[in-house]
Structures are given as C-alpha cells and as structure tokens.
Design a protein around this motif. Sequence first.
Motif, PDB file in Angstrom:
ATOM      1  N   LEU A  48       0.556  -0.972   0.018  1.00  0.00           N
ATOM      2  CA  LEU A  48       0.328   0.439   0.173  1.00  0.00           C
ATOM      3  C   LEU A  48       1.062   1.428   0.409  1.00  0.00           C
ATOM      4  O   LEU A  48       0.620   2.415  -0.806  1.00  0.00           O
ATOM      5  CB  LEU A  48      -0.303  -0.378   1.413  1.00  0.00           C
ATOM      6  N   CYS A  49       1.861   1.124   0.418  1.00  0.00           N
ATOM      7  CA  CYS A  49       2.650   2.894   0.584  1.00  0.00           C
ATOM      8  C   CYS A  49       3.574   2.374  -0.373  1.00  0.00           C
ATOM      9  O   CYS A  49       3.782   3.471  -0.674  1.00  0.00           O
ATOM     10  CB  CYS A  49       3.701   1.801   2.124  1.00  0.00           C
ATOM     11  N   ALA A  50       3.820   1.133  -1.046  1.00  0.00           N
ATOM     12  CA  ALA A  50       4.406   1.264  -1.933  1.00  0.00           C
ATOM     13  C   ALA A  50       3.773   1.838  -3.614  1.00  0.00           C
ATOM     14  O   ALA A  50       4.266   3.188  -4.213  1.00  0.00           O
ATOM     15  CB  ALA A  50       5.627   0.341  -2.695  1.00  0.00           C
ATOM     16  N   LYS A  51       2.980   1.832  -3.804  1.00  0.00           N
ATOM     17  CA  LYS A  51       1.645   2.063  -4.732  1.00  0.00           C
ATOM     18  C   LYS A  51       1.454   3.323  -4.127  1.00  0.00           C
ATOM     19  O   LYS A  51       1.107   4.479  -5.799  1.00  0.00           O
ATOM     20  CB  LYS A  51       0.578   1.420  -4.779  1.00  0.00           C
ATOM     21  N   PHE A  52       1.212   4.427  -2.900  1.00  0.00           N
ATOM     22  CA  PHE A  52       0.912   5.664  -2.748  1.00  0.00           C
ATOM     23  C   PHE A  52       1.873   5.831  -3.337  1.00  0.00           C
ATOM     24  O   PHE A  52       1.889   6.881  -3.923  1.00  0.00           O
ATOM     25  CB  PHE A  52       0.853   5.724  -1.073  1.00  0.00           C
ATOM     26  N   CYS A  53       3.390   5.553  -3.766  1.00  0.00           N
ATOM     27  CA  CYS A  53       5.133   6.363  -3.976  1.00  0.00           C
ATOM     28  C   CYS A  53       5.079   6.643  -5.126  1.00  0.00           C
ATOM     29  O   CYS A  53       4.718   7.857  -5.777  1.00  0.00           O
ATOM     30  CB  CYS A  53       6.005   5.644  -3.321  1.00  0.00           C
ATOM     31  N   TYR A  54       4.485   5.420  -6.116  1.00  0.00           N
ATOM     32  CA  TYR A  54       4.089   5.465  -7.524  1.00  0.00           C
ATOM     33  C   TYR A  54       2.935   6.443  -8.134  1.00  0.00           C
ATOM     34  O   TYR A  54       2.626   6.202  -8.846  1.00  0.00           O
ATOM     35  CB  TYR A  54       3.768   3.937  -7.366  1.00  0.00           C
ATOM     36  N   GLY A  55       1.651   6.532  -7.152  1.00  0.00           N
ATOM     37  CA  GLY A  55       0.750   7.009  -7.728  1.00  0.00           C
ATOM     38  C   GLY A  55      -0.044   6.529  -8.454  1.00  0.00           C
ATOM     39  O   GLY A  55      -1.678   6.882  -8.726  1.00  0.00           O
ATOM     40  N   ILE A  56      -0.329   4.732  -7.947  1.00  0.00           N
ATOM     41  CA  ILE A  56      -1.018   4.201  -8.469  1.00  0.00           C
ATOM     42  C   ILE A  56      -2.158   4.355  -6.717  1.00  0.00           C
ATOM     43  O   ILE A  56      -2.336   4.853  -5.805  1.00  0.00           O
ATOM     44  CB  ILE A  56      -0.761   2.909  -7.803  1.00  0.00           C
ATOM     45  N   ALA A  57      -3.928   4.344  -7.906  1.00  0.00           N
ATOM     46  CA  ALA A  57      -4.722   3.929  -6.915  1.00  0.00           C
ATOM     47  C   ALA A  57      -4.964   2.708  -5.886  1.00  0.00           C
ATOM     48  O   ALA A  57      -4.294   2.176  -6.320  1.00  0.00           O
ATOM     49  CB  ALA A  57      -5.820   4.257  -7.959  1.00  0.00           C
ATOM     50  N   ILE A  58      -5.310   3.109  -5.017  1.00  0.00           N
ATOM     51  CA  ILE A  58      -5.226   2.923  -3.634  1.00  0.00           C
ATOM     52  C   ILE A  58      -6.501   3.134  -2.871  1.00  0.00           C
ATOM     53  O   ILE A  58      -7.445   4.703  -2.587  1.00  0.00           O
ATOM     54  CB  ILE A  58      -4.754   2.621  -2.526  1.00  0.00           C
ATOM     55  N   ASN A  59      -7.201   2.145  -2.068  1.00  0.00           N
ATOM     56  CA  ASN A  59      -9.024   2.684  -1.655  1.00  0.00           C
ATOM     57  C   ASN A  59      -8.257   2.445   0.053  1.00  0.00           C
ATOM     58  O   ASN A  59      -7.640   1.161   1.087  1.00  0.00           O
ATOM     59  CB  ASN A  59     -10.233   1.559  -2.134  1.00  0.00           C
TER      60      ASN A  59
END
Length: 644
Positions: free
Chosen positions: A82-93
């Motif tokens: 989740l943290c890595a996707k936030f850094c990449y700007g990938i959509a997370i819920n």
Amino acid sequence: MKFMKLGTKADTFYTEQATRTLISEIAADLVIQINDITYLLHKFPLLPKCGLIQRLCYETSDSESVSLELHDIPGGEDAFELCAKFCYGIAINISALNFVPALCAAKFLSMNDSIEKGNFVGKLEAFFNSCILEGWKDSIATLQTTATLPEWSENPGIVRKCIDSIIEKILTPPPQVKWSYTYTRPGYTKNQHHSVPKDWWTEDVSDLDIDLFRCTIMAIRSTYVLPPQLIGEALHVYACRWLPGITKLKSSGSSASQREESKEKNRKILETIVSMIPADRGSVSVGFLFRLLSISIHLGVSSVTKTELIRRASLQFEEATVNDLLYPSTTTSDQNYYDTELVLAVLETFLKLWKIMSPGAVDNSYFLRSIRNVGKLVDSYLQVVARDDNMQVSKFVSLAETVPSIAREEHDDLYQAINIFLKVHPDLSKADKKRLCGILDCQRLSPEVRAHAVKNELLPLRTVVQLLYFEQDKGSKATSSHKLPKPHEILLGAKHRPATRDTQSKQSLGLSKEEFNGEETREKDHRKTKRSDGIEFLATCLTNLAIYLLDLIAIPTRPTTIPTHCREILHDKSTDESIYVTGLSKRKETQEIADFPDWWSSLLDLSEPCCLWKTEIGSTDSLEENNKLATNYLWNSFGMELLD
C-alpha cells in the motif's frame, strides 16, 4: 463503511513466482525483501517519501542497485505494498479494514509530512479523524484490526481514540441515534419499531476481540451512566456469540491440539465475562448464569470463577425456571443424564445465604416466599430428571432431601416426581424404593393426591400403610362429633369380640380363670407404657390395611394350621428373648412360609417378617364380616407381637 481513494494510476503490479514487480521501461534499482516476497522497485518514487529508505540508501550512489530487508515492517508485505503504491501514485482504497496496518507501516517507513508535504501518514490521520471516528461501525472495525498489531496501535493512540468514539456513541440517548447498527433479536423488525432499543449497540460491540471488548465495557462502566442491566445484556450477547453450547463442546471432531487451543480460548472468554458482571443483583439473568456455570465445568475454569458463578446463581435462584436448570452432565461416564450436581451446588449455596440473610424467615413473608419458590422449582426439576433412564436414585434423593421442610408447603409435586421415577424405573430394588419414598411426607399430601397414592401399585406397602393411616386419622377428626369407636377399641375392647387365639392358647395350657386373669393383668401392666403412644397408630394401620388387602388384593390360600415354632413365639407367656430368637431361627429353616406372598415382608417395614403364618380366615357373604375377620387376624397374629 467509508473509503478514501488515493492515486490515479492503474495498478501495474504483478507477481512472478515469489517476486512482485511492476510494468516499467526503467530497470529496477531497489530490491526489498519482506518475509518470503521480493519486491523489484525503483528509488526515485520511494526515496522522496520514505525517510527510512532514504537513510538506508544514504551512502549509495544513484546508479547503484540497493537490496534491503524489511522483515519487521508492521502489517507485512500487504501493508508495505500500500505504501509503495502510494509512492508510485497508483490508486488505492483505504478503509477501516486496512487503515491500521497502512498507518503503522507508513510510520515505520517514516512517511511523515516532515519528509514531504502531503505524505501518507498525514492523509491517513486526516481520514481517521474525519471519517473513521465519526462512524459507528467504522470505529468498531478499526478497533478490531488493532488486535493484530497491539504494540504499534498503542503508540499513535488508535485504540484509545476508537474506544472513546465508541463510548460517546453508546452514551448517546437512543432517540438521537441516527447511524446504522446491527440488531437481530428474535421477533424484532426495524420497520415495525420506530424507536431505537436501549441495547442497540450490544451486537456490534460483540465483534471485538475479548481483550478489546473488556477495555470497552470497563470504560463504559466507569462513566456510571448506563444501568447494570444494559452492561449485563452486552455480556450476554457476547457470550452467545463466542461461547459454544455444551453439545458442541462435547461433539467437537477436531484434533486434540485444536480442541485444547479452542478450550483455552473459550476459558479465557468465560473468565473475562464473569469478572465483568456487575455486582448488582439482576444485572444478568439466572438462566445466563447457569449456562456459564455449565460451560465452566466442561472448560475447567479456575475455582474462583466457578465459586463466583455459583454464588451469583444462588442469589437469583428463586427467579429460575426449570428450563434454566436443564443441562446435560459433563462427565464422560454419564453422557445423557442431567447435571444434578450443578443444581445441587447452587441449591446448597442458596440455603447457606438464606440462613444468613433471613434469621427470622418464618415471620418474614419475603424470605418465606423466596424459599417456597425454590422448593417448587426443585420439585418441578425433579419431575423432569425423573424421566431420565440413567438417573440414579442416590442423586435424585440427595437433591430432594437438600430442600428443607419449610420450603415445601405440601408434597404434591414431590409425589409426582417420585411417581414418575417409579414408572420410568420399574426394576428398582426394594431398598431403592424404600429410600425413594422415604423422602415423602404423607401428612403434606392433598386429599386428591393422597387418594391417588393409596391406589398406586408402584409404591411400597409401608408407604401405602402410612397413607391409609393419615387418611383414617383425618377422617376420624372430621367426624369426631359422632363419637365413632376408635380402631384400637374395636380390636382390643369390643364387647362382642370373639375369643382370640391368644386367649384360647392360654386356656389350653391348663390355667384357671383366676390365674389367667392375673397373668393377663400382669402382662397388660408390663405393656402399658409401650402401648400408650403407638397402639392407636398401629391399630388404625392394621384396620385399614385389612380393608385395603381385601378390597384390592386377591389373597391366595394360606396354610390351615399354625406352625409349632410360630405358636411358641405368639403364645409363650415368658419374656425370655431366647425363645423369640429360637423361634425366628426355626422359621428360617421352615419351607412352609414360602406359601405366602412377598408383600408381607414389607409390612410396616420389618427387616424380618415376624409373623408370616396365617390361619384360614374364612369367608362369608358379608364384606363387613370379612373385614372384621381380617382385622382380628392381623391384630392377633401380628400387632400384639410388635408391641411386646
């Protein structure tokens, strides 16, 4: 449940064997190992937002590939992703279900606003304060997820804030409750009930782990706002949710290790629930206490917990119903019969407390009513357990005898229980029947029940004789104004009484009339004190017994003569005990007594029937004459010897 969406890019992460990476034209230069998963990532999106990774990569060049191991990250690989996707700007819920691991992992990676403005930790905390804590079910779900990360959750104060939010909503007056809640009580339909029930919150709170549930309940109690009954209802709902029934506990098909693990978990739940029961009487129902007590015996809880449950149940014992007491035995040897030991333990504790709290109970209507209610409850319970084929006489009698005399105004219910027991257990020995019916007080039976008992063929003859006596005694008192002759007067002093065999035998020994009269006077003086108290009772019993036998029992043919050794016992004038003993020993060796029915040996509960012999009674067309003949026979052959 509320959600927070972060990022706009599509999710390009994929798995190849035990490696997680994402589609990119740029080669991976950051390898992160978390448990068994390897992540192939890039420095440029992670380093600006993750303070921890910045420090770990501080001494490396930008072009150099770096390998890191982050096995201690809270939440594991899922939270890190989740943290890595936030850094990449990938959509997370983000929701209440994944908020706690995401926040803990972000704090572990130092994704604070001090590293970069608008970082992950700041966004998560804003969502927590503005959305999660404002919602009812969101607060409970978030609090529940903290059980997987207790140490990490305490530091940012997630547990405390969630509990405060939950308590604030629980203390809200029911008319002001506007949020959604779970309420599935039998017979309750929200469409038909416009008002919010007072215990609307209990089912949702029962989702919590036992430790978190305890923290929540204790915090609620510390406010002193809610009544103890609401606290007790919450405990009841939680126990019904998590504690299995006795049948399920016994029939568990899992392995030994799984059963022991489950048993330990259930033991902790039960002991925690018992420790939280408010001290106020009536905060929980007595049926709930009995259920906990029954389960506690199987789980092997501490003696302190078991003693407390017995004490609490005894305080409310009078409020119980029969169904509250019906739990199967937990012993492996007796699988089917009811657990009377449980009821007995509560009853004994109730009686101890009753004696302490009601020194003048006879004059106190409340305490008298209390113990009378318990007496009726136990007798009704006995009627149910008597139907069990495996019920032992000793346990049945032990429970019945524990009830004090003052608790039973009448013995009608107890008689019904005994009658059921005798029907279900037709093969009882004479000793067991005697012990079973010995707890019955014939004087406390109503006329209707006594009339039924007199004709009950299942009862021992001794009990029937007692019933007949009390029936006769009440009848004689009711008609005392008519000056009816007493039974012993008919038997011993009637003017037209025929000469007895005792008189005839003494005349046959050659005694003159004067000698006979003197001997008879001396014998009467010798027996006077012994007869004074018991003669009327015995005579009445024999009189009624004769009538009963003639009316209800077909008497078989008897020997026409009296055996010699029996005549010695009956007619010998000497008081030498040796003659009596000799007569008994001779009687045992004589086969002639085998002609008599077995029920004679039960007459008046004699361990050794002294007079089994009979003469020919004779028969006439008059029932009244037959009654007199039978009465005279019984008295002369049996009653006089008893009074010696």
